[in-house]
Design a protein around this motif. Structure first.
Motif, mmCIF file in Angstrom:
data_model
loop_
_atom_site.group_PDB
_atom_site.id
_atom_site.type_symbol
_atom_site.label_atom_id
_atom_site.label_comp_id
_atom_site.label_asym_id
_atom_site.label_seq_id
_atom_site.Cartn_x
_atom_site.Cartn_y
_atom_site.Cartn_z
ATOM 1 N N ILE A 95 0.837 -1.202 0.000
ATOM 2 C CA ILE A 95 0.000 0.000 0.000
ATOM 3 C C ILE A 95 0.871 1.251 0.000
ATOM 4 O O ILE A 95 0.615 2.199 -0.750
ATOM 5 C CB ILE A 95 -0.959 0.020 1.216
ATOM 6 C CG1 ILE A 95 -1.886 -1.182 1.184
ATOM 7 C CG2 ILE A 95 -1.726 1.330 1.291
ATOM 8 C CD1 ILE A 95 -2.800 -1.258 -0.009
ATOM 9 N N VAL A 96 1.916 1.268 0.811
ATOM 10 C CA VAL A 96 2.827 2.418 0.849
ATOM 11 C C VAL A 96 3.426 2.654 -0.534
ATOM 12 O O VAL A 96 3.485 3.797 -1.011
ATOM 13 C CB VAL A 96 3.932 2.226 1.918
ATOM 14 C CG1 VAL A 96 5.052 3.245 1.747
ATOM 15 C CG2 VAL A 96 3.338 2.320 3.314
ATOM 16 N N ASP A 97 3.850 1.590 -1.206
ATOM 17 C CA ASP A 97 4.407 1.734 -2.561
ATOM 18 C C ASP A 97 3.388 2.351 -3.509
ATOM 19 O O ASP A 97 3.721 3.235 -4.306
ATOM 20 C CB ASP A 97 4.877 0.382 -3.105
ATOM 21 C CG ASP A 97 6.127 -0.124 -2.408
ATOM 22 O OD1 ASP A 97 6.825 0.668 -1.749
ATOM 23 O OD2 ASP A 97 6.399 -1.342 -2.526
ATOM 24 N N GLU A 98 2.138 1.883 -3.422
ATOM 25 C CA GLU A 98 1.092 2.433 -4.287
ATOM 26 C C GLU A 98 0.812 3.903 -3.956
ATOM 27 O O GLU A 98 0.640 4.732 -4.860
ATOM 28 C CB GLU A 98 -0.190 1.625 -4.158
ATOM 29 C CG GLU A 98 -0.086 0.248 -4.783
ATOM 30 C CD GLU A 98 -1.366 -0.554 -4.649
ATOM 31 O OE1 GLU A 98 -2.451 0.066 -4.546
ATOM 32 O OE2 GLU A 98 -1.287 -1.784 -4.652
ATOM 33 N N LEU A 99 0.772 4.234 -2.685
ATOM 34 C CA LEU A 99 0.507 5.617 -2.273
ATOM 35 C C LEU A 99 1.600 6.560 -2.755
ATOM 36 O O LEU A 99 1.322 7.684 -3.177
ATOM 37 C CB LEU A 99 0.368 5.712 -0.754
ATOM 38 C CG LEU A 99 -0.840 5.011 -0.141
ATOM 39 C CD1 LEU A 99 -0.748 5.046 1.383
ATOM 40 C CD2 LEU A 99 -2.132 5.641 -0.627
ATOM 41 N N ARG A 100 2.829 6.110 -2.702
ATOM 42 C CA ARG A 100 3.948 6.975 -3.113
ATOM 43 C C ARG A 100 3.983 7.199 -4.616
ATOM 44 O O ARG A 100 4.603 8.152 -5.086
ATOM 45 C CB ARG A 100 5.259 6.387 -2.607
ATOM 46 C CG ARG A 100 5.326 6.499 -1.089
ATOM 47 C CD ARG A 100 6.711 6.448 -0.546
ATOM 48 N NE ARG A 100 6.677 6.830 0.860
ATOM 49 C CZ ARG A 100 7.223 6.143 1.840
ATOM 50 N NH1 ARG A 100 7.883 5.036 1.571
ATOM 51 N NH2 ARG A 100 7.133 6.558 3.081
ATOM 52 N N ASP A 101 3.277 6.332 -5.367
ATOM 53 C CA ASP A 101 3.199 6.502 -6.819
ATOM 54 C C ASP A 101 2.116 7.490 -7.236
ATOM 55 O O ASP A 101 2.064 7.900 -8.390
ATOM 56 C CB ASP A 101 2.934 5.151 -7.502
ATOM 57 C CG ASP A 101 4.166 4.271 -7.540
ATOM 58 O OD1 ASP A 101 5.283 4.794 -7.385
ATOM 59 O OD2 ASP A 101 3.997 3.046 -7.723
#
Length: 77
Positions: free
Chosen positions: A12-18
């Motif tokens: 989720i963090v990876d997706e949010l940072r994108d």
């Protein structure tokens, strides 16, 4: 296990940072505590250090850029 929840939070963090913009996330307090820990680069188990009440709001963000994740607001009611 905390590591499994941490792995989900990392995705989720990876997706949010994108995302180039604001995102609203709803979940259980247990998961959101781990998400906050992983947002800051802490181990998933450190999510236990954050208190999060029902129906509260929190804001994750950055200080200057993506390399400086911070918690802007936590557990606001």
């Amino acid at each position: 296990a905390a590591d499994d929840v941490g792995a989900r939070a990392d995705r989720i963090v990876d997706e949010l940072r994108d995302v180039n913009g604001h995102v609203l996330v709803f979940s259980s307090s247990h998961f959101l505590r781990v998400l906050a820990a992983r947002w800051l680069g802490l181990p998933p188990q450190d999510g236990a250090l954050f208190v999060l009440d029902t129906a509260s709001t929190s804001v994750l963000g950055y200080d200057h850029d993506l390399s400086e994740p911070i918690i802007r607001r936590w557990n606001q009611r």
